[in-house]
Design an enzyme around this catalytic site. Structure first.
Site, PDB file in Angstrom:
ATOM      1  N   ASP A 138     -10.555   3.426   2.378  1.00 27.14           N
ATOM      2  CA  ASP A 138     -10.531   3.114   3.528  1.00 27.14           C
ATOM      3  C   ASP A 138     -11.549   4.270   4.324  1.00 27.14           C
ATOM      4  O   ASP A 138     -12.501   3.902   4.954  1.00 27.14           O
ATOM      5  CB  ASP A 138      -9.431   2.972   4.217  1.00 27.14           C
ATOM      6  N   LYS A 193       0.807  -1.292   0.022  1.00 20.77           N
ATOM      7  CA  LYS A 193      -0.174   0.127  -0.114  1.00 20.77           C
ATOM      8  C   LYS A 193       0.872   1.110   0.047  1.00 20.77           C
ATOM      9  O   LYS A 193       0.278   2.153  -0.414  1.00 20.77           O
ATOM     10  CB  LYS A 193      -0.796   0.173   1.195  1.00 20.77           C
TER      11      LYS A 193
END
Lengths: 269, 269
Positions: free
Chosen positions: A110, A73
């Site tokens: 997210d 990520k």
């Protein structure tokens, strides 16, 4: 899942290791439920091979985009061509769109997933006060998501006080309308929302992410741990009469958010 | 199709263009019917990008192998690390295994698929005489497959006589036990098996691949054209009382052959 043909939009989820990955089931079910001819498939790519893989992925013309999981990520941020403001703010990307010209744009869903999970469960953050425990990757996303959504006050807590201070300063600078403080002894009692943004609760032997003595039933308790669905935090909160929101709730909205980002889905309104 | 998780063996089918590809449906249904946790997904890779793609694919540790379609079947032969004898003989590979050490081994299953299709439909080539029309990629695979299976005599026919001679010489050299000739006026009448190995029949306006005047009902007629399922050759042959074998019959066995080659399936016996 629908039939996979040459007309199907392919999404590749990069991970290392890969064998434990099960999130693709949820995403594929959600893509099918959205009526999309799209499928996500895990690909095992090691950190060493990430750059080569992305070079190749830029040229895969039926690949709509990539899911980026642990440990890629952060590394992927410097390898893509462009980051959305939210991914830049997070320093981490969890979905990368392959644009028509072969360039790659990374985003981070997210925060948006968490906020949509709150909304679906009837919690409106506008003007509210929240206590966030944990300021790692997901915690950061939630802090910015809450502040952006119009939260009035945010208290942040981390075992590493320096990290909590750093995040508080960042969020405060980005969203002056939200007052951001380090949590203190009074934070839990005053919170409309308590969020566990740590991984504590994944193991049954984990301690609670914080002491719950002052938790009352006016506080909604939200969790980022997905497995188990009912963590000790959630069951203790439920026993106190608190509304609870399970970790899966922040995942459920993400396929639609991603499909829209990838240009597969046009949302009304 | 089964759920796709990190434990699923991933197969990637390379093509350019890709949007017309529908063979992945057949393969995925067959993999599921074999009880395998495996899925094949099309990836659009242009000839320019094939080498870069294969470099990256060598490192995708959950990728069991690749399906190779038009226009990559010949080019891939020089880009993989190893070819099976049958792929070397064909000069074309349609499936490439990713070995545990990241090397790539190309094979060609067209001949084996065709032979299994004959077997399933009750035709045993041992000691028989066949007439093959068309000596392109699939025709070559069938010629070698028939000769290897113990055919007694093979007559080959091509509009380009030089190509037919070249293939006859090659097959004769590889399998001295099978007598290989250029087809003549008597070949069709004497044949136990007639195979159309050309693409004639895909369009309804196509001429027949050969003149059928001397075709009798003792000849089994097999087709490589898959769409339409009932070509003019097959319907004319059926009208004469010949046993017929449709093009799809050589495709059906290939998923099991490929799964075995990729090490996903252990076949008994």
């Amino acid at each position: 899942m629908a039939d996979i043909t040459g007309a199907t939009s392919i999404l590749l989820m990069l991970a290392d290791p890969v064998s434990h990955i099960r999130g693709t089931i949820l995403i594929n079910d959600a893509l099918a439920a959205l009526g999309l001819d799209a499928v996500i498939v895990p690909i095992h790519v090691t950190p060493t091979d990430l750059e080569t893989f992305l070079a190749s992925a830029r040229r895969m013309q039926n690949v709509a985009g990539l899911g980026i999981t642990i440990p890629h990520k952060i590394a992927a941020c410097v390898l893509v061509d462009e980051l959305t403001p939210v991914a830049r703010r997070m320093g981490a990307t969890n979905f990368v769109r392959r644009n028509a010209d072969g360039t790659l744009t990374g985003t981070n869903t997210d925060g948006a997933g968490f906020m949509e999970g709150l909304r679906v469960n009837g919690f409106d953050a506008t003007g509210k006060r929240a206590l966030l425990v944990g300021t790692g990757g997901v915690g950061r996303a939630i802090a910015f998501g809450l502040a952006e959504a119009g939260l009035a006050r945010l208290d942040v807590m981390n075992r590493d006080r320096g990290k909590a201070e750093a995040l508080a300063t960042e969020v405060q600078a980005a969203f002056p309308s939200c007052r951001v403080d380090l949590a203190d002894a009074s934070s839990l009692k005053a919170a409309d929302l308590l969020v566990n943004g740590t991984s504590l609760g994944m193991k049954t032997s984990d301690p609670l992410p914080l002491e719950l003595a002052s938790l009352t039933d006016r506080t909604t308790v939200a969790e980022v741990v997905v497995q188990p669905a009912m963590t000790r935090l959630l069951s203790d909160a439920a026993a106190r009469g608190c509304p609870i929101i399970a970790g899966a709730e922040m995942l459920k909205p993400q396929p639609a958010i991603v499909a829209e980002f990838f240009g597969l889905l046009r949302r009304d309104g």
